[in-house]
Design an enzyme around this catalytic site. Structure first.
Site, PDB file in Angstrom:
ATOM      1  N   GLY A  48       0.894  -1.038  -0.001  1.00  0.00           N
ATOM      2  CA  GLY A  48       0.082  -0.104  -0.106  1.00  0.00           C
ATOM      3  C   GLY A  48       0.894   1.109  -0.085  1.00  0.00           C
ATOM      4  O   GLY A  48       0.716   2.061  -0.892  1.00  0.00           O
ATOM      5  N   ARG A  79     -24.926  15.792  32.849  1.00  0.00           N
ATOM      6  CA  ARG A  79     -24.744  14.770  33.991  1.00  0.00           C
ATOM      7  C   ARG A  79     -24.281  15.346  35.402  1.00  0.00           C
ATOM      8  O   ARG A  79     -23.319  16.324  35.357  1.00  0.00           O
ATOM      9  CB  ARG A  79     -23.550  13.911  33.328  1.00  0.00           C
ATOM     10  N   GLN A  85     -12.845  19.062  32.534  1.00  0.00           N
ATOM     11  CA  GLN A  85     -12.465  20.231  31.656  1.00  0.00           C
ATOM     12  C   GLN A  85     -11.028  20.173  30.896  1.00  0.00           C
ATOM     13  O   GLN A  85     -11.034  20.487  29.676  1.00  0.00           O
ATOM     14  CB  GLN A  85     -12.412  21.613  32.355  1.00  0.00           C
ATOM     15  N   ARG A 137      -9.897  17.554  30.081  1.00  0.00           N
ATOM     16  CA  ARG A 137      -9.903  16.361  29.135  1.00  0.00           C
ATOM     17  C   ARG A 137     -10.765  16.953  27.987  1.00  0.00           C
ATOM     18  O   ARG A 137     -10.454  16.532  26.742  1.00  0.00           O
ATOM     19  CB  ARG A 137     -10.955  15.311  29.630  1.00  0.00           C
ATOM     20  N   SER A 162      -1.411  13.536   8.771  1.00  0.00           N
ATOM     21  CA  SER A 162      -0.791  12.599  10.161  1.00  0.00           C
ATOM     22  C   SER A 162      -1.202  13.075  11.433  1.00  0.00           C
ATOM     23  O   SER A 162      -1.390  12.624  12.164  1.00  0.00           O
ATOM     24  CB  SER A 162       0.949  12.463  10.009  1.00  0.00           C
ATOM     25  N   TYR A 176      -5.427   5.540   5.900  1.00  0.00           N
ATOM     26  CA  TYR A 176      -5.573   5.609   4.432  1.00  0.00           C
ATOM     27  C   TYR A 176      -4.884   7.017   4.002  1.00  0.00           C
ATOM     28  O   TYR A 176      -4.552   7.768   4.913  1.00  0.00           O
ATOM     29  CB  TYR A 176      -7.092   5.612   4.189  1.00  0.00           C
ATOM     30  N   GLU A 177      -4.957   7.071   2.804  1.00  0.00           N
ATOM     31  CA  GLU A 177      -3.891   8.163   2.158  1.00  0.00           C
ATOM     32  C   GLU A 177      -2.659   8.279   2.532  1.00  0.00           C
ATOM     33  O   GLU A 177      -2.043   9.350   2.947  1.00  0.00           O
ATOM     34  CB  GLU A 177      -4.820   9.569   2.495  1.00  0.00           C
TER      35      GLU A 177
END
Ligand SMILES: CCCCCCCCCCCCC/C=C/C(=O)SCCNC(=O)CCNC(=O)[C@H](O)C(C)(C)COP(=O)(O)OP(=O)(O)OC[C@H]1O[C@@H](n2cnc3c(N)ncnc32)[C@H](O)[C@@H]1OP(=O)(O)O
Ligand SMILES: Cc1cc2nc3c(=O)[nH]c(=O)nc-3n(C[C@H](O)[C@H](O)[C@H](O)COP(=O)(O)OP(=O)(O)OC[C@H]3O[C@@H](n4cnc5c(N)ncnc54)[C@H](O)[C@@H]3O)c2cc1C
Length: 667
Positions: free
Chosen positions: A152, A315, A336, A338, A387, A428-429
């Protein structure tokens, strides 16, 4: 200031969040989507899709078998590309598809993402005139078949051959081994009847490298595979399961000479080969997707951030102070920390995605006029961005998923599917580690050009600058100057990492290794340099957007940008500290600023994700719904599970009940 999402009957916690908004959510959304008009169109499309009975889902996709889900997706795609085709502009199509079909792929995904772009940019005038109108009218469906089971990444070693036969003026397309089968192309397995197939071009026994050919795979009337063609679906995957990623073997299939895509490289009837103006113009369809996927991946992260933020406002769990009420989990600093950086990164990726799309359009214009000089810069940037963004997005979505606790693990949250789709982009790519090396190749040239005092393109101009001392933490008070100090520090770090990698490479070469082996010994450092180059581009792009934003949203964007910069620097602290450019005190300062940013952004968190302007249908998440009424919706969602169609399942009747009965009778 108005948050335009407030409606009667909404969860009161969410309404309160929206009431504390300090900016106009529509202004920010309009800025994100380019204009008020674009925002209105986006809403119009969302509303019309919801009202169209052809797009109604009797039960959620999550409860369908793969075959039924493919069926439902194909049915909706027909509606889109027949009934809706002339109602939307091409640039509105991705939004329409996301709304109507979802994110797991659809029969014409590769037709749009790669088949049409390959034909547009690589077919010569004759072939384009014949095939493009048919492809654009959806008389045929095509895909892009490049990857093989055995190769690939390394396109030079693809095994599928296109051998020119001068006597008949045909190419003979052949799959010589099992591992030479095309493997993975989207929509190849069942939907497409044509493909652009990447093959080694062979003329008079000489291999001229990978080139693209238009090959008909199936009969236009019966859709049966044509003689010599073996084609099918490769089976279920982490995600994209409504896409028929396929396999393909070609047994000496003959196609006319003119079905080679010959806009750039040409083969004349007598077999004379003319190379393209740039050796890699045949790879244009990949650059096209890389340039466009940045924005779409930003949107995937935006969705996850919207789900996690809204749910965290609804929540309630635990107490911060003894005796106080149970708090919204969004009030926990860890929550926060996160989620908020994911909001900032989503905006950063969307802004960078818009810039790189513009850069792609300019490069394409140049190529059309015979100038490929912008291509190397674009290739380096798109390789780095694809990437960094796919990896960042995957991590971010996973953080958002975990931040929703147990319910984040359920498909009802929409987050597992989102994660599966997002991380496909790491592969992919061009696999991420491989593409970062493409960026590094360009940086290594840039380092040399800078040493030689040559002029550098804007994206690597920083390589030619001189570093001063880092002013982080020393320009107190003024936020504009602080942003500049951080950007200069990032420039220094990107430059230093590129120069260090270049020196490490040279040292190994001087030590007797050949260039290529020496390269392999320094690729981890090369890729670090590429990542920081890319993250610098993203920071600069966000900054450009902030500076050009209207005053009504400048303050909230500035807060978000501060959080973005502080988070990125703390995340990259190792690089900032390594050469002593920053000291421990400066990293502590950045952390302190980051924690302050979390508090500053807290009142606007829900409104910032509201400005992503993602409809409930598109979000497809019980936890992220705009009205916040998640608990009742969770129960209604679960009731649709096929395991609930009967109270006593055959599996229980046939195996568990007899087992319990037998065990009881033994007593
Ligand atoms: C409306 C559009 C909507 C899109 C929205 C997105 C939604 C998407 C939905 C999902 C779709 C998924 C579809 C997926 C499709 C695929 O995956 S298709 C298959 C993709 N395959 C790859 O990407 C393979 C990766 N490999 C390569 O690209 C190349 O082989 C390589 C790694 C780049 C190496 O190639 P090679 O020929 O060996 O070249 P090198 O020797 O390394 O380099 C030589 C010089 O060429 C330069 N270069 C390489 N590639 C390009 C390019 N594309 N463009 C320009 N230049 C290129 C390279 O930098 C070298 O330059 P120098 O250093 O100057 O020599
Ligand atoms: C969801 C999805 C959709 C796809 N759609 C299409 C499509 O429509 N059309 C199509 O043609 N293909 C498609 N592909 C295939 C995809 O483009 C390839 O899988 C991808 O380019 C990676 O190549 P590979 O599978 O050969 O990985 P490999 O190259 O085998 O990678 C395996 C490992 O080897 C490492 N590696 C390989 N080479 C190097 C190197 N030079 N230096 C350092 N490390 C290296 C990689 O980093 C990775 O860790 C799709 C794939 C997926 C997952």
């Amino acid at each position: 200031m108005p948050n335009r999402c407030i409606r009667p009957g909404d969860n009161p916690d969410l309404t309160k969040e929206r009431e504390t908004c300090t900016f106009d959510t529509d202004e920010l959304a309009a800025n994100l989507y380019g204009s008020r008009r674009n925002l209105e169109r986006r809403r119009e499309i969302s509303q019309k899709v919801s009202a169209d009975p052809d797009f109604a889902d009797p039960i959620p996709h999550e409860f369908l078998s793969r075959e039924k889900a493919v069926d439902a997706t194909a049915k909706k795609s027909k509606v889109i590309f027949q009934k809706w085709k002339n109602l939307v502009k091409p640039e509105e199509m991705p939004h329409l598809v996301n709304e109507a079909v979802g994110i797991q792929g659809f029969p014409l995904a590769l037709h749009h993402a790669m088949f049409l772009p390959s034909l547009n940019s690589q077919a010569d005038d004759d072939l384009a005139a014949e095939i493009l109108p048919r492809a654009k009218a959806y008389e045929i469906i095509g895909t892009y078949a490049q990857t093989e089971m055995g190769h690939g990444t390394n396109l030079r070693e693809l095994e599928t051959t296109a051998t020119y036969d001068k006597t008949t003026q045909e190419f003979v397309i052949n799959t010589p081994t099992r591992k030479a089968m095309k493997w993975w192309p989207g929509n190849l397995g069942k939907m497409s009847n044509y493909a652009v197939v990447c093959c080694q071009l062979i003329i008079d026994g000489k291999n001229l490298g990978p080139h693209n050919f238009l090959v008909q795979l199936r009969c236009e009337k019966t859709h049966e595979p044509l003689p010599g063609i073996t084609v099918g679906d490769i089976g279920p995957k982490i995600a994209y399961n409504t896409t028929d990623n396929g396999f393909l073997a070609l047994d000496n299939v003959r196609i006319p000479r003119r079905q080679m895509l010959m806009k750039h490289a040409k083969v004349s009837p007598d077999g004379t080969y003319t190379p393209p103006i740039h050796a890699k113009l045949n790879y244009g369809a990949m650059v096209h997707v890389r340039a466009h996927m940045i924005y779409s991946h930003g949107h995937l992260l935006a969705r996850a951030a919207a789900v996690a933020t809204r749910y965290s406002a609804v929540r309630r769990q635990g107490r911060i102070e003894n005796g106080g009420p149970e708090v919204q989990i969004l009030d926990y600093q860890t929550q926060q920390h996160r989620i908020f950086p994911q909001i900032a990164r989503a905006y950063a990726i969307l802004f960078a995605g818009q810039e790189v799309r513009d850069q792609y359009a300019k490069t394409l214009e140049g190529i059309a006029n015979g100038q490929a000089d912008l291509l190397p810069d674009l290739h380096a940037l798109t390789s780095g961005l694809k990437s960094v963004v796919t990896f960042m997005g995957g991590l971010g979505i996973e953080q958002c998923r975990m931040s929703c606790g147990g319910h984040g693990y359920s498909d009802a949250s929409g987050l597992p599917k989102l994660y599966g789709v997002q991380i496909g982009g790491c592969t992919y790519e061009g696999e991420n580690m491989v593409m970062l090396q493409q960026t590094a190749r360009y940086l290594m040239k840039g380092v040399k050009w800078a040493e030689q005092g040559k002029s550098l393109s804007p994206s690597i101009a920083y390589l030619g600058k001189k570093s001063g001392k880092s002013l982080i933490g020393l320009k107190g008070g003024d936020i504009t100057r602080e942003h500049e100090a951080i950007l200069e520090t990032l420039e220094h770090t990107a430059r230093r990492l590129a120069i260090d990698a270049s020196q490490l490479w040279e040292k190994r070469i001087k030590g007797g290794e050949c260039k290529e082996r020496a390269w392999n010994g320094v690729t981890v450092e090369m890729n670090r340099a590429s990542r920081v180059y890319t993250r610098l581009f993203m920071a600069r792009s966000f900054h450009r957007r902030l500076l050009s934003s209207p005053s009504s949203i400048r303050s909230v964007l500035s807060d978000l940008f501060s959080l973005y910069l502080h988070y990125e620097c703390v995340d990259m602290a190792q690089h900032l500290l390594e050469d002593g450019h920053c000291n421990g005190g400066q990293i502590q300062y950045l952390k302190k600023r980051l924690y302050e940013d979390l508090t500053t952004l807290r009142p606007n968190a829900v409104s910032l994700v509201d400005s992503f302007e993602i409809s409930d249908r598109e979000l497809n998440s019980v936890l992220g719904r705009r009205d916040g009424n998640v608990y009742e919706a969770l129960f209604q969602w679960a009731k649709q599970s096929e395991l609930n169609y009967t109270d006593v399942l055959p599996a229980v009747k046939n195996y568990m009940m007899p087992m319990m009965e037998e065990n009881r009778s033994k007593l």
